[in-house]
Design a protein around this motif. Structure first.
Motif, mmCIF file in Angstrom:
data_model
loop_
_atom_site.group_PDB
_atom_site.id
_atom_site.type_symbol
_atom_site.label_atom_id
_atom_site.label_comp_id
_atom_site.label_asym_id
_atom_site.label_seq_id
_atom_site.Cartn_x
_atom_site.Cartn_y
_atom_site.Cartn_z
ATOM 1 N N VAL A 60 8.184 2.032 -8.667
ATOM 2 C CA VAL A 60 8.141 2.302 -7.120
ATOM 3 C C VAL A 60 6.982 1.806 -6.613
ATOM 4 O O VAL A 60 5.724 1.741 -7.059
ATOM 5 N N ILE A 61 7.121 1.051 -5.551
ATOM 6 C CA ILE A 61 6.183 0.377 -4.834
ATOM 7 C C ILE A 61 6.054 0.410 -3.405
ATOM 8 O O ILE A 61 7.323 0.611 -2.759
ATOM 9 N N GLU A 62 5.031 -0.231 -2.812
ATOM 10 C CA GLU A 62 5.161 -0.206 -1.283
ATOM 11 C C GLU A 62 5.945 -1.559 -0.952
ATOM 12 O O GLU A 62 5.891 -2.541 -1.866
ATOM 13 N N GLU A 63 6.742 -1.446 0.178
ATOM 14 C CA GLU A 63 7.662 -2.436 0.456
ATOM 15 C C GLU A 63 6.863 -3.883 0.449
ATOM 16 O O GLU A 63 7.498 -5.079 0.249
ATOM 17 N N ALA A 64 5.601 -3.933 1.002
ATOM 18 C CA ALA A 64 4.932 -5.262 1.187
ATOM 19 C C ALA A 64 4.595 -6.109 -0.270
ATOM 20 O O ALA A 64 4.377 -7.200 -0.348
ATOM 21 N N GLU A 65 4.648 -5.324 -1.326
ATOM 22 C CA GLU A 65 4.581 -5.707 -2.531
ATOM 23 C C GLU A 65 5.978 -6.505 -3.293
ATOM 24 O O GLU A 65 5.992 -6.855 -4.510
ATOM 25 N N LYS A 66 6.819 -6.453 -2.382
ATOM 26 C CA LYS A 66 8.401 -6.499 -3.143
ATOM 27 C C LYS A 66 8.357 -8.265 -3.413
ATOM 28 O O LYS A 66 9.081 -8.282 -4.669
ATOM 29 N N ASP A 67 7.746 -9.089 -2.851
ATOM 30 C CA ASP A 67 8.064 -10.399 -3.422
ATOM 31 C C ASP A 67 7.076 -10.708 -4.328
ATOM 32 O O ASP A 67 7.456 -11.413 -5.494
#
Length: 108
Positions: A60-67
């Protein structure tokens, strides 16, 4: 927040986890699973193996770290430079809330 679920070959699990940690993604849940993909298992003559061992990594991560996390998994989970059937899948879904059990606090 998002949850990234990567179903990968078991022999790639350690290297993917190591590279995730190197990239700053230290928290992960890992489960050994079985399943089959679009190829409907593996056939050797008359024998069909439709429960193929895989590893499921959940982060589970912050969406900004998706790439960033996708890049790590895609580079280190595939077989060879071009990949191969059975290398796995990555699923991404939204997470509405997260709580720490010990403190009851919300958030990562």
């Amino acid at each position: 927040m998002i949850m990234v679920r990567a179903i990968i070959r078991p022999d790639k699990k350690d290297s993917v986890l190591q590279e995730l940690s190197r990239a700053g993604f230290n928290a992960a849940t890992v489960v050994d699973v079985v399943g089959r993909g679009k190829q409907n298992g593996i056939k050797f003559g008359d024998i069909v193996y439709d429960e193929i061992p895989k590893s499921l990594i959940m982060v589970v991560i912050e969406e900004a770290e998706k790439d960033k996390i996708l890049d790590v998994i895609l580079r280190h989970a595939k077989v060879g430079e071009n990949g191969s059937f059975g290398d796995g899948k990555i699923f991404i879904s939204a997470i509405d809330e997260v709580y720490t059990v010990s403190s009851g606090l919300a958030g990562l």
